[in-house]
Design an enzyme around this catalytic site. Structure first.
Site, PDB file in Angstrom:
ATOM      1  N   HIS A  84      -1.449-114.821 -59.730  1.00 46.77           N
ATOM      2  CA  HIS A  84      -0.456-113.969 -59.031  1.00 46.77           C
ATOM      3  C   HIS A  84      -0.418-112.746 -59.355  1.00 46.77           C
ATOM      4  O   HIS A  84      -0.854-112.249 -60.157  1.00 46.77           O
ATOM      5  CB  HIS A  84       0.870-114.877 -59.394  1.00 46.77           C
ATOM      6  CG  HIS A  84       1.593-114.596 -60.564  1.00 46.77           C
ATOM      7  ND1 HIS A  84       2.919-115.167 -60.757  1.00 46.77           N
ATOM      8  CD2 HIS A  84       1.306-113.975 -61.723  1.00 46.77           C
ATOM      9  CE1 HIS A  84       3.177-114.890 -62.179  1.00 46.77           C
ATOM     10  NE2 HIS A  84       2.097-114.405 -62.559  1.00 46.77           N
ATOM     11  N   CYS A 131       2.513-107.392 -65.176  1.00 47.67           N
ATOM     12  CA  CYS A 131       2.401-108.317 -64.052  1.00 47.67           C
ATOM     13  C   CYS A 131       2.351-108.141 -62.595  1.00 47.67           C
ATOM     14  O   CYS A 131       1.992-108.846 -61.558  1.00 47.67           O
ATOM     15  CB  CYS A 131       3.843-109.369 -64.098  1.00 47.67           C
ATOM     16  SG  CYS A 131       3.906-110.162 -65.591  1.00 47.67           S
ATOM     17  N   HIS A 185      -3.582-111.662 -62.181  1.00 50.38           N
ATOM     18  CA  HIS A 185      -3.798-112.332 -63.440  1.00 50.38           C
ATOM     19  C   HIS A 185      -3.565-113.814 -63.220  1.00 50.38           C
ATOM     20  O   HIS A 185      -2.654-114.138 -62.331  1.00 50.38           O
ATOM     21  CB  HIS A 185      -3.094-111.409 -64.553  1.00 50.38           C
ATOM     22  CG  HIS A 185      -1.546-111.789 -64.262  1.00 50.38           C
ATOM     23  ND1 HIS A 185      -0.644-110.950 -63.468  1.00 50.38           N
ATOM     24  CD2 HIS A 185      -0.722-112.710 -64.979  1.00 50.38           C
ATOM     25  CE1 HIS A 185       0.439-111.428 -63.705  1.00 50.38           C
ATOM     26  NE2 HIS A 185       0.473-112.205 -64.353  1.00 50.38           N
ATOM     27  N   HIS A 222      -2.148-117.784 -64.885  1.00 53.75           N
ATOM     28  CA  HIS A 222      -1.579-118.666 -65.828  1.00 53.75           C
ATOM     29  C   HIS A 222      -1.789-120.218 -65.791  1.00 53.75           C
ATOM     30  O   HIS A 222      -2.512-120.458 -64.800  1.00 53.75           O
ATOM     31  CB  HIS A 222       0.054-118.491 -65.627  1.00 53.75           C
ATOM     32  CG  HIS A 222       0.685-117.261 -65.726  1.00 53.75           C
ATOM     33  ND1 HIS A 222       1.062-116.782 -67.100  1.00 53.75           N
ATOM     34  CD2 HIS A 222       0.859-116.362 -64.843  1.00 53.75           C
ATOM     35  CE1 HIS A 222       1.773-115.715 -66.995  1.00 53.75           C
ATOM     36  NE2 HIS A 222       1.516-115.139 -65.619  1.00 53.75           N
ATOM     37  N   ASP A 243      -3.542-125.242 -57.451  1.00 58.15           N
ATOM     38  CA  ASP A 243      -4.438-125.307 -58.413  1.00 58.15           C
ATOM     39  C   ASP A 243      -5.541-124.580 -57.969  1.00 58.15           C
ATOM     40  O   ASP A 243      -6.195-124.641 -57.036  1.00 58.15           O
ATOM     41  CB  ASP A 243      -4.630-126.790 -58.610  1.00 58.15           C
ATOM     42  CG  ASP A 243      -5.671-126.695 -59.986  1.00 58.15           C
ATOM     43  OD1 ASP A 243      -5.392-125.937 -61.119  1.00 58.15           O
ATOM     44  OD2 ASP A 243      -6.449-127.565 -60.234  1.00 58.15           O
ATOM     45  N   HIS A 244      -5.865-123.496 -58.863  1.00 61.46           N
ATOM     46  CA  HIS A 244      -6.885-122.624 -58.754  1.00 61.46           C
ATOM     47  C   HIS A 244      -6.814-121.818 -57.314  1.00 61.46           C
ATOM     48  O   HIS A 244      -7.685-121.669 -56.847  1.00 61.46           O
ATOM     49  CB  HIS A 244      -8.389-123.251 -58.602  1.00 61.46           C
ATOM     50  CG  HIS A 244      -8.757-123.725 -59.893  1.00 61.46           C
ATOM     51  ND1 HIS A 244      -8.264-124.827 -60.725  1.00 61.46           N
ATOM     52  CD2 HIS A 244      -9.682-123.432 -60.835  1.00 61.46           C
ATOM     53  CE1 HIS A 244      -8.817-124.962 -61.896  1.00 61.46           C
ATOM     54  NE2 HIS A 244      -9.484-123.944 -61.959  1.00 61.46           N
ATOM     55  N   GLU A 280       5.316-121.181 -67.737  1.00 57.43           N
ATOM     56  CA  GLU A 280       4.476-120.261 -67.357  1.00 57.43           C
ATOM     57  C   GLU A 280       3.601-120.077 -68.448  1.00 57.43           C
ATOM     58  O   GLU A 280       2.259-119.532 -68.651  1.00 57.43           O
ATOM     59  CB  GLU A 280       5.045-119.157 -66.742  1.00 57.43           C
ATOM     60  CG  GLU A 280       4.106-117.922 -66.190  1.00 57.43           C
ATOM     61  CD  GLU A 280       4.808-116.786 -65.300  1.00 57.43           C
ATOM     62  OE1 GLU A 280       4.932-116.922 -64.209  1.00 57.43           O
ATOM     63  OE2 GLU A 280       5.318-116.092 -66.222  1.00 57.43           O
TER      64      GLU A 280
HETATM   65 NI    NI Z   1       2.110-113.693 -64.664  1.00 56.37          NI
END
Ligand code: NI
Length: 136
Positions: free
Chosen positions: A15, A34, A40, A42, A80-81, A125
Site C-alpha cells: 500500500h 508510508c 511498501h 506488510h 493477498d499479494h 499491520e
Molecule cells: Ni504501511
C-alpha cells in the site's frame, strides 16, 4: 450462552498512504515513509472474533469451516499479494490505513454472516501495531 469463536488469518499486501488532494510535501509530512510513491508491503495478521449463542443441536456457535471460507473469499482472495491502492476497489478513494482496512474487512464479512452474530476484527499491520473494529 454467548461464546466468542476466533480464527486467525494472514495476508501480504502493498500500500501507499497519501491523499490525492494534498501535494507531495504535505503527504510526506503526515505519512512519512508510508507515502513512498513506489509502495511498501506488510505481513498483515488478522483475528476474526464471532460471538453468538451455542446452537443446541450442533454445539457450535458457527461452523469453523463456514468462517474459514468467508475469510478466504472476503479477505484472503481479495487482498493477498495485492496492491491495495491499485487492485482493491474499496481503496480506490480510501486511504488503506490499518484502520480503514479493518473497517472494510468488517463490512465485507458482516454482510456474509447471519445478523445474529457479533463480529470483531483485529488487524495487525506489524507485530506491535494493531487496530480493532467491531462496528460503529
Ligand atoms: Ni504501511
Amino acid at each position: 450462552m454467548r461464546v466468542t469463536v476466533s480464527r486467525k488469518a494472514h495476508f501480504n499486501a502493498a500500500h501507499r498512504l497519501y491523499r490525492k488532494d494534498w501535494d507531495f510535501e504535505k503527504n510526506q509530512e503526515i505519512f512519512g515513509k508510508c507515502n513512498n510513491p513506489n509502495f511498501h508491503g506488510h505481513n498483515y495478521e488478522l483475528i476474526v472474533n464471532v460471538t453468538g449463542e451455542i446452537d443446541k443441536e450442533t454445539g457450535y456457535v458457527i461452523d469453523m469451516k463456514v468462517l474459514k471460507d468467508i475469510i478466504k473469499s472476503e479477505v484472503e482472495d481479495a487482498f493477498d499479494h495485492k496492491n491495495l491502492n491499485i487492485e482493491v476497489p474499496e481503496f480506490k478513494e480510501l486511504n488503506p490505513t490499518a484502520e480503514n482496512i479493518a473497517v472494510v474487512i468488517y463490512d465485507k464479512m458482516k454482510s456474509k454472516l447471519n445478523s445474529n452474530f457479533e463480529l470483531e476484527v483485529v488487524l495487525y499491520e506489524t507485530p506491535r501495531n494493531f487496530v480493532t473494529y467491531k462496528g460503529n
